[in-house]
Structure formats: structure tokens, C-alpha cells
Design a protein around this motif. Structure first.
Motif, short mmCIF file in Angstrom:
data_model
loop_
_atom_site.label_atom_id
_atom_site.label_comp_id
_atom_site.label_asym_id
_atom_site.label_seq_id
_atom_site.Cartn_x
_atom_site.Cartn_y
_atom_site.Cartn_z
N GLY A 178 25.15 -50.06 59.97
CA GLY A 178 26.33 -49.52 61.01
C GLY A 178 25.62 -48.91 61.85
O GLY A 178 24.45 -49.30 62.21
N TYR A 179 26.28 -47.70 62.65
CA TYR A 179 25.89 -47.88 64.43
C TYR A 179 24.90 -47.91 64.33
O TYR A 179 24.43 -47.86 65.10
CB TYR A 179 27.08 -46.67 64.11
CG TYR A 179 27.23 -45.53 66.01
CD1 TYR A 179 27.94 -46.09 66.48
CD2 TYR A 179 26.55 -44.89 66.13
CE1 TYR A 179 28.08 -45.72 67.90
CE2 TYR A 179 26.64 -44.01 66.91
CZ TYR A 179 27.50 -44.77 67.88
OH TYR A 179 27.09 -43.68 69.22
N ARG A 180 23.73 -46.32 62.91
CA ARG A 180 22.85 -45.62 63.78
C ARG A 180 21.92 -46.86 63.73
O ARG A 180 20.41 -47.40 64.47
CB ARG A 180 22.73 -44.76 62.70
CG ARG A 180 22.97 -43.66 62.96
CD ARG A 180 21.59 -42.33 62.34
NE ARG A 180 22.85 -41.15 62.25
CZ ARG A 180 22.39 -39.75 63.50
NH1 ARG A 180 21.75 -40.45 64.21
NH2 ARG A 180 23.07 -38.75 63.23
N LEU A 181 21.62 -47.90 62.86
CA LEU A 181 20.62 -49.05 63.19
C LEU A 181 20.92 -49.60 63.87
O LEU A 181 20.27 -50.43 64.66
CB LEU A 181 20.70 -49.61 61.85
CG LEU A 181 19.54 -51.20 61.44
CD1 LEU A 181 18.13 -50.37 61.98
CD2 LEU A 181 19.93 -51.09 60.04
N ILE A 182 21.94 -50.07 64.51
CA ILE A 182 23.02 -50.87 65.42
C ILE A 182 22.35 -50.32 67.05
O ILE A 182 21.04 -51.07 67.73
CB ILE A 182 24.15 -51.55 65.48
CG1 ILE A 182 24.41 -52.50 64.59
CG2 ILE A 182 24.40 -51.97 66.57
CD1 ILE A 182 25.84 -51.84 64.24
N HIS A 183 22.31 -48.99 67.15
CA HIS A 183 21.56 -48.35 68.47
C HIS A 183 20.45 -48.67 68.20
O HIS A 183 19.68 -48.93 69.76
CB HIS A 183 22.49 -47.09 68.14
CG HIS A 183 23.09 -47.27 69.47
ND1 HIS A 183 23.48 -46.56 70.52
CD2 HIS A 183 24.58 -47.14 68.28
CE1 HIS A 183 24.56 -46.71 70.57
NE2 HIS A 183 25.29 -47.03 69.77
N ARG A 184 20.04 -48.42 67.09
CA ARG A 184 17.67 -47.92 66.63
C ARG A 184 17.68 -49.49 67.51
O ARG A 184 16.39 -49.79 67.96
CB ARG A 184 17.62 -47.98 65.42
CG ARG A 184 15.91 -47.71 65.78
CD ARG A 184 16.19 -46.67 64.28
NE ARG A 184 16.23 -45.77 64.49
CZ ARG A 184 17.49 -44.72 63.67
NH1 ARG A 184 17.59 -45.83 62.70
NH2 ARG A 184 17.19 -43.79 63.40
N VAL A 185 17.91 -50.96 67.04
CA VAL A 185 17.12 -52.22 66.36
C VAL A 185 17.98 -52.48 68.26
O VAL A 185 17.11 -53.15 69.22
CB VAL A 185 18.47 -53.42 66.12
CG1 VAL A 185 18.07 -54.75 66.35
CG2 VAL A 185 18.34 -52.48 64.86
N GLY A 186 19.06 -52.21 68.86
CA GLY A 186 19.69 -52.25 70.18
C GLY A 186 18.38 -52.18 71.11
O GLY A 186 18.02 -52.63 72.18
N ARG A 187 17.47 -51.16 70.74
CA ARG A 187 16.74 -50.21 72.08
C ARG A 187 14.96 -51.12 71.72
O ARG A 187 14.82 -51.50 72.79
CB ARG A 187 16.46 -48.89 71.49
CG ARG A 187 17.46 -47.82 71.59
CD ARG A 187 17.16 -46.27 72.07
NE ARG A 187 17.07 -45.46 70.16
CZ ARG A 187 17.55 -45.26 70.14
NH1 ARG A 187 18.55 -44.70 69.74
NH2 ARG A 187 17.56 -45.03 68.51
N TRP A 188 15.64 -51.51 70.95
CA TRP A 188 13.96 -52.05 70.09
C TRP A 188 14.37 -53.70 71.02
O TRP A 188 13.19 -54.21 72.10
CB TRP A 188 12.89 -52.74 69.05
CG TRP A 188 12.40 -51.27 68.22
CD1 TRP A 188 13.21 -49.93 68.16
CD2 TRP A 188 10.97 -50.49 69.11
NE1 TRP A 188 12.24 -49.03 67.55
CE2 TRP A 188 11.83 -49.50 68.31
CE3 TRP A 188 10.31 -51.14 69.37
CZ2 TRP A 188 9.96 -48.31 68.46
CZ3 TRP A 188 8.69 -50.26 69.58
CH2 TRP A 188 9.15 -49.41 68.87
N ALA A 189 14.90 -53.97 70.69
CA ALA A 189 15.30 -55.81 71.20
C ALA A 189 15.62 -55.62 72.76
O ALA A 189 15.22 -56.74 73.56
CB ALA A 189 16.58 -55.80 70.50
#
Length: 501
Positions: A185-196
Motif C-alpha cells: 500500500g501507500y507507504r511502500l509506494i511512496h518509498r519505492v517512488g523515492r528510490w525509483a
């Protein structure tokens, strides 16, 4: 226009649905809950102030990474390969379209912190609980189309790097990887977005340097001078559309942001520049690739980069696609919950139900990817055109209602109430304006299967996007502004349902 309701009971700052758990520990615990809840518990219920968190600047990374993908590079190749544009006309059209469309998209993003609910739930404030259902289901199919489009590009890239697994096999593996991120969900999507964001920016720079250093590429690109007005307008429309297609779910990723005004302004601009820059930069590379390297952008990159470097870049692109498709699946689950909750008002599912709801759209998107992988570019272009026809009138009505009519004042509990609460089941004027706007688009449409009489007379210029934006903007504003303030937002809210199963 003054609004009769301004107190806490009616503020659009995230009043929770009665069935929602606001402690952060129950079955609907959101991403603001305790750390041991790895998987997000909230679905479509309003996020209370106690769970608001995050910084608007983080949104830049989410939308930059979501756009810098191989599919965006392929979208840039449409300018020379489909519309016959040379380098500078193509760059101008792409830039203009993304700047315009990005602002409309970012206006939706600013709604999330104010109301604390997903975008398609907020759309009930314009169309009514049942009236918004049609657009909600259209958005589900939009997600499936984007999911399939991204899968095709990822599968082709991985097959070139690791040919031992065929394209279809890679499609399945990428689909399942996106599922995992979406379920968390939301938290992981944001975290992956920062690294991506870091990875994608580095990859884009590397690809650009290698492409431009390849002998003859820049010369061939700058020598291309093709131009038609229909092509320029068509490519501008694609730039607008690539941004507007995020509108039905952009506030899904801002609803956890703090509700104060400074946060809303920052949310708008960080979303805007993240999305616009994330689109135009890879599209510029796609334009050059389409003119000077190869009809197939992925094959062209493979040729130019060569060897180990090509394998690293193409595999990394596949990882980026997993991030983008996790956003598509996450949004799909929220739309499906929204559609189901229309008929069962006290129902707010938890983690397991949200996970199960993703399975059907995942299967649909995977089926589309497997079916159209060999005719991708033509199918993708028509897909974009169809989205343009149905989404632009919706976005016009939504923005006019939010910014010009109600000015952000909505009774959030009514979004979840039986009969649509103060907004009713169907808002006749909004639905009528939407239907008429779509009908007026038809003569202006231009696709491979159908060309309207006006588009034919204009030598293939598709102006349906302009009609779909202008007509509902003016018509809905004229109709809605004549309604009295109590009609827009009554001071007495209906009784809301008790917590159900």
C-alpha cells in the motif's frame, strides 16, 4: 459565493466515515497507524487529521518516478512515427501538452489534503453516489489499459536482456511483482517512488548521453523538419492526456497529507513539476529515438547501449514499471471498493478484501498485455484517444465544482451515506452536462476505427479534447452557479449508517 456550512462538522478536512477506525489499530488502520501494520488498512474511508503525515515535497519523487518509464519514452516516439513531426515541432507539442495537462492534474492533487478521501469518492460530490459510478468503472478499465501497456514494454525489455524467458513469462512475473507493492500500500509506494526517482533519473541521463554520442543520431534528429497542424495538435493532445489520466487517482496519494493551506499549495506544485518533468524528459528522448534510431524504441536503446550496459538499463526499466503498475493496481482496488460501497453503504473492507479485489483487474490487464503485445503502438495510440474522450469532460466538471462552485467545501460523511447524503444518488445537471459534452466530442474524434465529420473536414485534426474541456467547463458553471447555496451544501446533513460488516 458564501457557503452556509463552515464548522467542524462540515469541514472538508477529512471527517472520518463512522465505519472507519480512527485509532490506527483496528481493521481499517491507515498508513498512519502503528509500525507493525506493514500492510495498509485503509481503503476509501476518510483519513482523519490524527493520521495525516508526510511532506508535499515527497510527491515530486512519486510522480517523477511514475512518469520516467519506458512507456513514456515510447509515447514520445508517437510524434515522429504516427504524426510525422520533426524534432522541434515534436518537442514544442510535447512541452505544451504536458504543461497544460499537468496543471489540470495537479489541481486534483490539491483536493486530497483538503478532503482526505480518494478522488473517485470525492467525485460523488459532483455526480451523486450513483451518478459517479459510470466514470468510476471507466477508470477501472483505464487502469487495466495502463497496466497492460506498461507490462508489454517491461516484458519486451526483459526478454531482450534475458531471452531465456520469453516475453509472456516476463509479463506474468512483472504483474505479480506489482501486485506485492500494491498490496502493502501507500507507504511502500511512496518509498519505492523515492528510490525509483534516483534510479530513473540516472538511467535517463545515461541513455541520453549514449544516444546523443552515437554517430549520426543528432544530425538525423535535427534534420527532421516534418510538420502538419493535425500532427501538432494530436501530439499536444497526447501530452495533455498523459497528465489528465492521473486525475482520477492523483489525490489517492495526497489524502494523507496535512490539510492546512500551505500543504495544499505545496502539494499542487510538487505534484505538478514532478509529473511534468518526469514526462517531458523521457518523451524528448523518445522523439529522438523515433526519428533517428529505430521504430522500436526498446530495440533502439538495446542497439545503442549494447552489451552489459543495455541489460542493466533494460532490467532497471522493468523495475520502474513494477512501481508504476503498483500504483495502477492500488488505484484499481480503491475504485472497486468505491463501486461496491455505492450499494452497501456501511461496508468498508480491510486488508484481505482489498487484496482480493486486485486479482480481477490484474488478470484483465495481463490478458490485454498478452493479446496486444504484437500490435502495441497502434493499440496504445487508440487507447489514449479513447481515454481522452471520456476523462476530459469529467475533469472539467470536477474542477469547476471544486474550485469555482463549492470552493473546497464538501460534507465528507455524505460521500458514504445511503442515498448519497446531501449530494443525492444522481446530480442530474452534472450527468447531463457530461453526456452532452461527450456527444459533442463525437464529430471531432479521430481514431484508426472512426473519424468524425469535423475531423475529416479539418484534415484529421482531432479537437475533441478542446471540446471536451471547454463545453463542460462553461455549461456546468452556468448551471451550477444559478443554484442557491442551500441547494449546493445544506446545513442539515442526513443520518449516516452505523458500522456494518
Amino acid at each position: 459565493m458564501k457557503h452556509p456550512v463552515s464548522g467542524a462538522g462540515h469541514a472538508g478536512s477529512g471527517a472520518p466515515h463512522p465505519a472507519a477506525d480512527t485509532t490506527g489499530t483496528g481493521p481499517h488502520a491507515g498508513s498512519g497507524g502503528p509500525a507493525h501494520h506493514l500492510v495498509e488498512g485503509r481503503t476509501i474511508d476518510a483519513v482523519p487529521e490524527t493520521e495525516r503525515h508526510g511532506r508535499p515535497r515527497d510527491l515530486f519523487a512519486v510522480w517523477f518516478a511514475a512518469n520516467i518509464s519506458p512507456l513514456t519514452i515510447v509515447s514520445g516516439t508517437i510524434a515522429p512515427l504516427v504524426f510525422g513531426l520533426g524534432l522541434w515541432p515534436a518537442i514544442a507539442a510535447v512541452t505544451l501538452g504536458n504543461l497544460l495537462g499537468g496543471f489540470l492534474m495537479a489541481l486534483h492533487a490539491a483536493q486530497g489534503p483538503r478532503l482526505g478521501v480518494p478522488q473517485m469518492i470525492q467525485s460523488r460530490g459532483q455526480f451523486g453516489s450513483h451518478g459517479s459510478l459510470l466514470v468510476t468503472l471507466v477508470v477501472v478499465f483505464m487502469y487495466a489499459g495502463w497496466f497492460a501497456s506498461n507490462l508489454v514494454i517491461a516484458g519486451q525489455a526483459l526478454n531482450r536482456s534475458v531471452p531465456a524467458v520469453d516475453t509472456s513469462g516476463w509479463l506474468v512475473l512483472c504483474a505479480l511483482a506489482g501486485l506485492v507493492v500494491a498490496v502493502v500500500g501507500y507507504r511502500l509506494i511512496h518509498r519505492v517512488g523515492r528510490w525509483a526517482t534516483v534510479v530513473t533519473l540516472a538511467l535517463l541521463a545515461l541513455c541520453a548521453v549514449r544516444v546523443f554520442l552515437t554517430p549520426g543520431v543528432l544530425a538525423r534528429a535535427t534534420d527532421a523538419t516534418g510538420f502538419t497542424l493535425s500532427g501538432f495538435v494530436g501530439m499536444t493532445a497526447i501530452g495533455i492526456l498523459l497528465q489528465i489520466t492521473y486525475a482520477p487517482y492523483v489525490s489517492d496519494y495526497t489524502r494523507y497529507m496535512p490539510a492546512h493551506a500551505a500543504s495544499r499549495r505545496s502539494t499542487l506544485w510538487f505534484t505538478y513539476w514532478g509529473s511534468v518533468l518526469g514526462s517531458v524528459l523521457p518523451m524528448f528522448l523518445g522523439i529522438v529515438m523515433g526519428i533517428a534510431v529505430a521504430d522500436d524504441a526498446i530495440a533502439g536503446l538495446d542497439t545503442v547501449l549494447g552489451g552489459t550496459l543495455s541489460a542493466v538499463v533494460l532490467c532497471s526499466f522493468a523495475v520502474i514499471v513494477v512501481h508504476v503498475n503498483s500504483m495502477n493496481l492500488y488505484g484499481t482496488s480503491l475504485c472497486l471498493v468505491t463501486a461496491a460501497q455505492t450499494f452497501r453503504h456501511s461496508w468498508l473492507p480491510g486488508r484481505l478484501t482489498r487484496t482480493a479485489l486486485i486479482a480481477g483487474p490484474l488478470a484483465l490487464g495481463l490478458t490485454l498485455a498478452l493479446a496486444f503485445q504484437d500490435t502495441f503502438l497502434a493499440s496504445y495510440t487508440d487507447f489514449l484517444a479513447i481515454l481522452q474522450y471520456v476523462l476530459i469532460p469529467w475533469t472539467a466538471i470536477n474542477l469547476v465544482d471544486y474550485y469555482l462552485i463549492r470552493r473546497g467545501h464538501y460534507h465528507v460523511p455524505s460521500f458514504f451515506a445511503p442515498g448519497g447524503g446531501v449530494y443525492g444518488r444522481v446530480n442530474g445537471p452534472a450527468v447531463l452536462v457530461y453526456a452532452v459534452s461527450f456527444a459533442l466530442e463525437v464529430p471531432f474524434m479521430h481514431t484508426s476505427a472512426y473519424t468524425g465529420p469535423v475531423a475529416s473536414a479539418l484534415d484529421g485534426i482531432d479537437l475533441s479534447w478542446a471540446v471536451g474541456l471547454a463545453v463542460p467547463t462553461v455549461a456546468y458553471w452556468l448551471i451550477a452557479r444559478r443554484r442557491t447555496a442551500p441547494d449546493l451544501l445544506p446545513t442539515t446533513a442526513p443520518a449516516l449508517p452505523q458500522e456494518g460488516s
